[in-house]
Scaffold this motif. Structure first.
Motif: not given
Length: 228
Positions: A124-133
């Motif tokens: 999870t630390a390496q995942d660079s996506k930005q999520l918005q819900v």
């Protein structure tokens, strides 16, 4: 080269010595403290990647230590306890532990749990996506969540549960899938472990009163993050 730095908070000298010896043989570096009252200062100073925390400690008990650390520490915490009943499990999940083991601890099981929790955290630390819900925003670079202006302090397990729901927003995620994501496909899970983490998330997102608006319970199926 050391894999990760592990802080062992345990007052039984023989248990802590053997645990440290086993982990160091597997490539980890370790630091041991025996007094719960020293935990906060030690964590700030040592900056461990992982904490093994015994519940029965002098100075400050493990429950209080975990609550104190969760105000600022986001890395995994694995609790060691002499109790294995459901009440103990519920309490541990509520106070912010990512996982727990009952004593006596088998070394290979301890190692497997540590590796699993570290893999989850590092992924999870390496995942660079930005999520918005909706009003929920997840910054995966910082592993930070904001919802309606709130920035709740989530445990690793709570964060990953929310991230799983957010990546499937508007769709039902079964309890089985939640547990596989959190503890591995072959883990012997139960519904209460998942339910308690959902309950903790709802409380921290200020959505713990019926009818729920953010994380919905789909009867006999699982959970769904509302994308409305």
């Amino acid at each position: 080269m050391s894999k990760a730095k592990i802080l062992i908070i345990e007052d039984d000298k023989e248990i802590s010595r053997l645990t440290a010896m086993y982990l160091e043989a597997e490539g980890y570096s370790t630091h041991i403290i025996a007094d719960g009252a020293k935990a906060k200062t030690t964590v700030h100073h040592e900056q461990p990647d992982f904490i093994i925390l015994d519940l029965m400690l002098p100075g400050l008990d493990g429950v209080s230590v975990c609550k104190q650390l969760r105000q600022f520490y986001q890395h995994p915490i694995l609790v060691l306890t002499a109790c294995s009943d459901d009440i103990s499990e519920v309490s541990l999940l509520k106070l912010g532990a990512d996982d727990y083991l009952t004593k006596p601890v088998r070394p290979h099981v301890l190692l497997a749990r540590i590796e699993n929790l570290l893999r989850r955290y590092q992924f999870t630390a390496q995942d660079s996506k930005q999520l918005q819900v909706g009003q929920l925003k997840i910054d995966t670079n910082k592993q930070q969540v904001s919802c309606n202006g709130l920035i709740p302090a989530l445990t690793t397990a709570e964060y990953e549960m929310l991230l799983l729901l957010a990546t499937h927003a508007g769709k039902i995620v079964s309890r089985e899938d939640c547990c596989r994501a959190l503890r591995g496909i072959n883990y012997d899970f139960n519904d209460r472990s998942v339910d308690m983490r959902i309950s903790g998330l709802r409380k921290k997102l200020n959505d713990d009163a019926l009818p729920y608006q953010t994380i919905l319970t789909i009867r006999n199926k699982g959970y769904m993050l509302s994308n409305g």
